[in-house]
Design a protein around this motif. Structure first.
Motif, PDB file in Angstrom:
ATOM      1  N   VAL A 298       0.828  -1.208   0.000  1.00  0.00           N
ATOM      2  CA  VAL A 298       0.000   0.000   0.000  1.00  0.00           C
ATOM      3  C   VAL A 298       0.859   1.253   0.000  1.00  0.00           C
ATOM      4  O   VAL A 298       0.763   2.095  -0.886  1.00  0.00           O
ATOM      5  N   THR A 299       1.736   1.376   1.000  1.00  0.00           N
ATOM      6  CA  THR A 299       2.577   2.564   1.092  1.00  0.00           C
ATOM      7  C   THR A 299       3.631   2.366   2.173  1.00  0.00           C
ATOM      8  O   THR A 299       3.561   1.407   2.954  1.00  0.00           O
ATOM      9  N   LYS A 300       4.588   3.274   2.201  1.00  0.00           N
ATOM     10  CA  LYS A 300       5.570   3.317   3.281  1.00  0.00           C
ATOM     11  C   LYS A 300       5.415   4.649   3.980  1.00  0.00           C
ATOM     12  O   LYS A 300       5.414   5.701   3.327  1.00  0.00           O
ATOM     13  N   LYS A 301       5.239   4.621   5.308  1.00  0.00           N
ATOM     14  CA  LYS A 301       5.039   5.862   6.059  1.00  0.00           C
ATOM     15  C   LYS A 301       5.927   5.836   7.303  1.00  0.00           C
ATOM     16  O   LYS A 301       5.824   4.913   8.119  1.00  0.00           O
ATOM     17  N   ASN A 302       6.805   6.826   7.409  1.00  0.00           N
ATOM     18  CA  ASN A 302       7.722   6.921   8.549  1.00  0.00           C
ATOM     19  C   ASN A 302       8.447   5.603   8.798  1.00  0.00           C
ATOM     20  O   ASN A 302       8.618   5.161   9.943  1.00  0.00           O
ATOM     21  N   GLY A 303       8.834   4.947   7.702  1.00  0.00           N
ATOM     22  CA  GLY A 303       9.593   3.711   7.803  1.00  0.00           C
ATOM     23  C   GLY A 303       8.761   2.466   7.981  1.00  0.00           C
ATOM     24  O   GLY A 303       9.290   1.347   7.953  1.00  0.00           O
ATOM     25  N   ARG A 304       7.443   2.602   8.169  1.00  0.00           N
ATOM     26  CA  ARG A 304       6.556   1.444   8.307  1.00  0.00           C
ATOM     27  C   ARG A 304       6.039   1.031   6.931  1.00  0.00           C
ATOM     28  O   ARG A 304       5.657   1.882   6.122  1.00  0.00           O
ATOM     29  N   LEU A 305       5.993  -0.276   6.678  1.00  0.00           N
ATOM     30  CA  LEU A 305       5.508  -0.808   5.405  1.00  0.00           C
ATOM     31  C   LEU A 305       4.102  -1.369   5.604  1.00  0.00           C
ATOM     32  O   LEU A 305       3.891  -2.228   6.466  1.00  0.00           O
ATOM     33  N   PHE A 306       3.165  -0.908   4.806  1.00  0.00           N
ATOM     34  CA  PHE A 306       1.762  -1.331   4.939  1.00  0.00           C
ATOM     35  C   PHE A 306       1.392  -2.276   3.794  1.00  0.00           C
ATOM     36  O   PHE A 306       1.585  -1.945   2.617  1.00  0.00           O
ATOM     37  N   TYR A 307       0.836  -3.442   4.148  1.00  0.00           N
ATOM     38  CA  TYR A 307       0.417  -4.438   3.152  1.00  0.00           C
ATOM     39  C   TYR A 307      -1.046  -4.831   3.376  1.00  0.00           C
ATOM     40  O   TYR A 307      -1.464  -5.106   4.507  1.00  0.00           O
ATOM     41  N   ASN A 308      -1.777  -4.861   2.267  1.00  0.00           N
ATOM     42  CA  ASN A 308      -3.192  -5.231   2.271  1.00  0.00           C
ATOM     43  C   ASN A 308      -3.346  -6.651   1.739  1.00  0.00           C
ATOM     44  O   ASN A 308      -3.192  -6.899   0.547  1.00  0.00           O
ATOM     45  N   ASP A 309      -3.661  -7.585   2.623  1.00  0.00           N
ATOM     46  CA  ASP A 309      -3.880  -8.981   2.247  1.00  0.00           C
ATOM     47  C   ASP A 309      -5.293  -9.402   2.645  1.00  0.00           C
ATOM     48  O   ASP A 309      -5.509 -10.477   3.209  1.00  0.00           O
TER      49      ASP A 309
END
Length: 447
Positions: free
Chosen positions: A316-327
């Protein structure tokens, strides 16, 4: 648009409208076959329903009276309607054929039909096969459980066109003569027991993908799956395996490359999709297109650019070093276990949904990289207990997806993965897993 020719039935009942029922009804009407439609919730004043009535359909709404079967000699049901429905049960008593609309595609499509099924990975594999054929500049269309009604797509395909269709167990159970030239059987695990009632019933429904294949057809199958192996002695088609653990036959991989038979296709490090589950999907797709004559360049072009299907381990995106995944498509435990194995970074897992009476104990061995969990839906309490059994101390129960994302972010640190992989169906809170995934993406962008 093609019509049904030499169709042996005269009076058809379409049970349940939605997209598949509407497409089937239109096909029958255009083919000069009398159609009766029965839908519990449809409004006869809706434009789509009015159009069917104007074309000659008889529409009965508000209930399921057994009289809808009067003079009927063929029944097309919405895949989601259970066989306990009184109309279906009575049709079985009367020996009326009961099918889903994918059966009709066999009457219409004249080119090569590729059918994909499995407990997990269907959409990704189906899409990969379609993309690879398209990249080779061949005629190809996409259909089935991926969002395009099979009988509708088949009406406009050419004789030299390949149709790639994704099929669920619900759809396959309603087939009698459905005949794919290339069948792809990805895996076979426990799923949908609320519909099929027993694991054996579910397995037998999946096995129908190859039931009508002949010696000149091909079954691409997972050689690592023991549940599929027991069906192989009855398969009439040529069998082409794929495997992540066995070398030399069909599609396979070692530590560095992927192969088809003894032919090296490409380096694994150049593949964009991540995870063991996706490697299996890739090998299945490679086997399916290689037996269909697709060139290696097309395969490589797709695998070096294809980043995944929406809601299937979708970045989904990277925000402040966090990686977001939609499963969000992970509607069972197996899918979530594959997702968890795809990451080496610490994971904050968002999970929960419809309670199908399934134990989550088998998820525990795959939760070693999970540092925190946010749970929701009917299974929130069961998943909270599972998390504690797995030694996860940070667990929060929430009501909404926005709360879930906000809490997950509070638990996270730089380089962490925040993963929506629910291990459950969505129907307790959302209409579809797509809606659930979109809510997650929306919540992420609101951070």
């Amino acid at each position: 648009m093609k019509k049904l020719k030499n169709f042996p039935y005269k009076q058809v009942l379409v049970l349940g409208l939605a997209k598949s029922g509407t497409a089937a009804a239109e096909l029958f009407l255009d083919s000069g076959i009398h159609v009766r439609i029965n839908d519990l919730k449809a409004d006869q004043n809706e434009p789509a329903v009015r159009q069917l009535i104007e074309k000659g359909a008889e529409v009965i709404t508000g209930g399921h009276p057994l009289s809808v079967l009067d003079d009927v000699d063929y029944l097309v049901k919405n895949p989601g309607i259970p066989y306990e429905n009184p109309v279906i049960a009575e049709a079985e008593e009367r020996n009326i054929p009961i099918v889903t609309e994918v059966e009709l595609a066999s009457f219409l499509h004249e080119g090569t039909l590729v059918a994909v099924t499995g407990s997990n990975g269907k959409t990704t594999t189906t899409t990969l096969i379609h993309e690879m054929i398209q990249a080779d500049q061949q005629k190809v269309s996409l259909a089935g459980n991926i969002g395009h009604v099979s009988c509708e797509v088949a009406r406009s395909t050419d004789a030299d066109e390949t149709m790639v269709t994704e099929l669920s167990s619900f759809q396959l159970l309603g087939t009698e003569k459905f005949h794919p030239e290339i069948a792809v059987w990805l895996n076979l695990y426990e799923a949908h027991l609320d519909y099929h009632h027993t694991l054996e019933n579910y397995h037998q429904a999946k096995a129908k993908i190859t039931a009508n294949q002949r010696a000149d057809d091909t079954l691409v199958y997972n050689a690592d799956d023991e549940s599929i192996a027991r069906f192989l002695p009855d398969v009439k088609a040529k069998r082409v395996p794929f495997s992540i653990s066995k070398e030399g036959e069909g599609a396979w991989a070692d530590d560095t490359f992927i192969y088809f038979e003894d032919e090296r296709i490409m380096k694994k490090q150049d593949i964009v999709l991540v995870g063991e589950q996706n490697l299996q999907n890739i090998l299945a797709a490679v086997a399916a297109v290689k037996v269909n004559g697709i060139r290696n360049k097309a395969i490589v072009d797709v695998l070096t650019t294809f980043a995944g299907v929406e809601h299937r381990l979708q970045f989904v995106t990277k925000k402040n070093g966090r990686l977001f995944y939609n499963d969000s498509k992970a509607t069972n435990i197996l899918a979530t276990s594959y997702a968890l194995k795809s990451f080496e970074n610490p994971v904050i897992l968002l999970a929960g949904g419809l309670d199908r009476g399934t134990s989550f104990e088998s998820l525990i061995p795959h939760m070693k990289g999970v540092k925190a969990m946010v749970v929701f839906g009917e299974t929130a309490d069961q998943l909270s207990e599972t998390a504690r059994e797995a030694g996860i101390e940070k667990v929060t129960k929430v009501e909404t997806m926005q709360e879930a994302v906000d809490q997950a972010y509070q638990y996270s640190a730089e380089d962490d993965v925040i993963l929506l992989s629910p291990a459950c169906a969505s129907w307790d809170q959302y209409r579809t897993f797509e809606e659930r995934g979109h809510m997650f993406i929306q919540a992420v962008h609101k951070l």
